[in-house]
Design a protein around this motif. Sequence first.
Motif, short mmCIF file in Angstrom:
data_model
loop_
_atom_site.label_atom_id
_atom_site.label_comp_id
_atom_site.label_asym_id
_atom_site.label_seq_id
_atom_site.Cartn_x
_atom_site.Cartn_y
_atom_site.Cartn_z
N ILE A 5 -15.40 9.25 -6.52
CA ILE A 5 -14.18 9.43 -7.30
C ILE A 5 -14.17 8.42 -8.43
CG2 ILE A 5 -12.81 10.38 -5.41
CD1 ILE A 5 -11.56 7.64 -5.01
N ARG A 6 -13.49 8.80 -9.49
CA ARG A 6 -13.35 7.93 -10.66
C ARG A 6 -11.87 7.67 -10.83
NH1 ARG A 6 -17.14 7.94 -15.35
NH2 ARG A 6 -16.13 6.60 -16.86
N LEU A 7 -11.48 6.40 -10.95
CA LEU A 7 -10.06 6.12 -11.03
C LEU A 7 -9.75 4.90 -11.87
CD1 LEU A 7 -9.57 3.56 -8.89
CD2 LEU A 7 -9.81 5.38 -7.25
N CYS A 8 -8.52 4.87 -12.31
CA CYS A 8 -7.93 3.71 -12.98
C CYS A 8 -6.76 3.32 -12.07
CB CYS A 8 -7.43 4.10 -14.37
SG CYS A 8 -6.45 2.83 -15.16
N ILE A 9 -6.75 2.09 -11.62
CA ILE A 9 -5.70 1.65 -10.70
C ILE A 9 -4.38 1.54 -11.46
CG2 ILE A 9 -4.92 -0.22 -9.18
CD1 ILE A 9 -7.33 1.25 -8.08
N THR A 10 -3.41 2.32 -11.03
CA THR A 10 -2.07 2.24 -11.61
C THR A 10 -1.05 1.78 -10.57
OG1 THR A 10 -1.71 4.58 -11.14
CG2 THR A 10 -2.47 4.01 -13.35
N ASP A 11 -1.35 2.03 -9.31
CA ASP A 11 -0.43 1.65 -8.23
C ASP A 11 -1.28 1.15 -7.06
OD1 ASP A 11 1.63 1.32 -6.45
OD2 ASP A 11 2.06 3.46 -6.23
N LYS A 12 -1.17 -0.12 -6.76
CA LYS A 12 -2.00 -0.70 -5.70
C LYS A 12 -1.67 -0.11 -4.34
CE LYS A 12 -2.98 -4.99 -8.09
NZ LYS A 12 -2.93 -6.45 -8.06
N LYS A 13 -0.41 0.19 -4.11
CA LYS A 13 -0.01 0.79 -2.84
C LYS A 13 -0.69 2.14 -2.66
CE LYS A 13 3.90 2.42 -0.21
NZ LYS A 13 5.12 3.15 -0.33
N GLU A 14 -0.80 2.89 -3.73
CA GLU A 14 -1.44 4.21 -3.67
C GLU A 14 -2.91 4.08 -3.28
OE1 GLU A 14 -2.26 6.71 -7.37
OE2 GLU A 14 -0.41 7.58 -6.57
N PHE A 15 -3.61 3.06 -3.81
CA PHE A 15 -5.01 2.87 -3.43
C PHE A 15 -5.14 2.46 -1.98
CE2 PHE A 15 -9.07 0.62 -3.14
CZ PHE A 15 -9.90 1.66 -3.52
N GLY A 51 -1.41 0.85 -16.03
CA GLY A 51 -2.71 0.60 -15.44
C GLY A 51 -3.01 -0.88 -15.30
N VAL A 52 -3.87 -1.17 -14.37
CA VAL A 52 -4.30 -2.55 -14.10
C VAL A 52 -5.56 -2.81 -14.94
CG1 VAL A 52 -5.15 -4.09 -12.29
CG2 VAL A 52 -3.34 -2.44 -11.78
N PRO A 53 -5.66 -3.96 -15.59
CA PRO A 53 -6.87 -4.28 -16.35
C PRO A 53 -8.11 -4.25 -15.45
CG PRO A 53 -5.13 -5.85 -16.83
CD PRO A 53 -4.64 -4.99 -15.69
N LEU A 54 -9.25 -3.95 -16.05
CA LEU A 54 -10.48 -3.71 -15.29
C LEU A 54 -10.84 -4.84 -14.34
CD1 LEU A 54 -12.97 -1.96 -14.68
CD2 LEU A 54 -14.13 -3.22 -16.48
N TYR A 55 -10.85 -6.07 -14.81
CA TYR A 55 -11.31 -7.17 -13.95
C TYR A 55 -10.41 -7.32 -12.72
CZ TYR A 55 -14.30 -8.41 -17.86
OH TYR A 55 -15.24 -8.39 -18.85
N GLU A 56 -9.12 -7.22 -12.93
CA GLU A 56 -8.18 -7.30 -11.81
C GLU A 56 -8.35 -6.09 -10.88
OE1 GLU A 56 -3.37 -7.24 -11.00
OE2 GLU A 56 -4.09 -7.71 -13.00
N ALA A 57 -8.52 -4.90 -11.46
CA ALA A 57 -8.68 -3.69 -10.66
C ALA A 57 -9.97 -3.74 -9.84
CB ALA A 57 -8.69 -2.46 -11.57
N LEU A 58 -11.04 -4.22 -10.44
CA LEU A 58 -12.32 -4.29 -9.74
C LEU A 58 -12.25 -5.24 -8.55
CD1 LEU A 58 -15.22 -3.28 -9.83
CD2 LEU A 58 -15.74 -5.15 -11.39
N LEU A 59 -11.66 -6.40 -8.76
CA LEU A 59 -11.51 -7.35 -7.67
C LEU A 59 -10.61 -6.78 -6.58
CD1 LEU A 59 -12.23 -10.17 -6.64
CD2 LEU A 59 -10.23 -11.04 -7.85
N PHE A 60 -9.53 -6.12 -6.97
CA PHE A 60 -8.61 -5.51 -6.02
C PHE A 60 -9.31 -4.43 -5.18
CE2 PHE A 60 -5.78 -1.87 -5.21
CZ PHE A 60 -4.97 -2.44 -4.24
N VAL A 61 -10.04 -3.54 -5.84
CA VAL A 61 -10.74 -2.46 -5.12
C VAL A 61 -11.77 -3.07 -4.17
CG1 VAL A 61 -12.38 -0.55 -5.40
CG2 VAL A 61 -10.34 -0.66 -6.84
N SER A 62 -12.52 -4.04 -4.62
CA SER A 62 -13.53 -4.69 -3.79
C SER A 62 -12.91 -5.31 -2.54
CB SER A 62 -14.25 -5.75 -4.62
OG SER A 62 -15.14 -6.48 -3.83
N LYS A 63 -11.85 -6.07 -2.71
CA LYS A 63 -11.20 -6.74 -1.57
C LYS A 63 -10.52 -5.72 -0.65
CE LYS A 63 -12.49 -10.79 -2.64
NZ LYS A 63 -13.65 -11.33 -1.92
#
Length: 170
Positions: A5-15, A51-63
Amino acid sequence: KPVGIRLCITDKKEFHEICYAFCKTGVVPDFITVEDYDEENNFSLNSKYLGVPLYEALLFVSKTLEISGLNKQIKIIAAAEIYSHFDVLRLFALGADAVSFQNHVTRSDSRYETGNMESTNFSRGSMEQLHTEILGSTINIMRVWGYKNPGDITLATFFRDLGPLYSKGF
């Protein structure tokens, strides 16, 4: 075939809910491509979530994948604008397993707007040369810093290795 899947994090709860669904159903994608929030192409301008900026989104998805126990099953691809080997190393340090190059040279129209509003065309060969140079310098820096593979690059080691460069006025 790999499925992702390809996504842009807009809502952390949703992820978090997506990860919960992966765990509950056992249907897990092979990869997740994380994109930067792009104000120009945001389809939900009236949305309450930006949307969440890339660096923050990447760290969030990873964790989040690590907490969910999915980090071994799902690879993370960072879709980012890449201009140097430091951009690539930074993305690996934030949790990416792979990087998708996107910048003014590699966009689909292969045109770059200069300051005086002229357009310059880039050939496919020059795009491939740019990728080759960036990847080559990334590999060289990894060797110098003692990294065997991209998985060895963590935030702690990355910033530790950058320390001497900044202290010498880099």
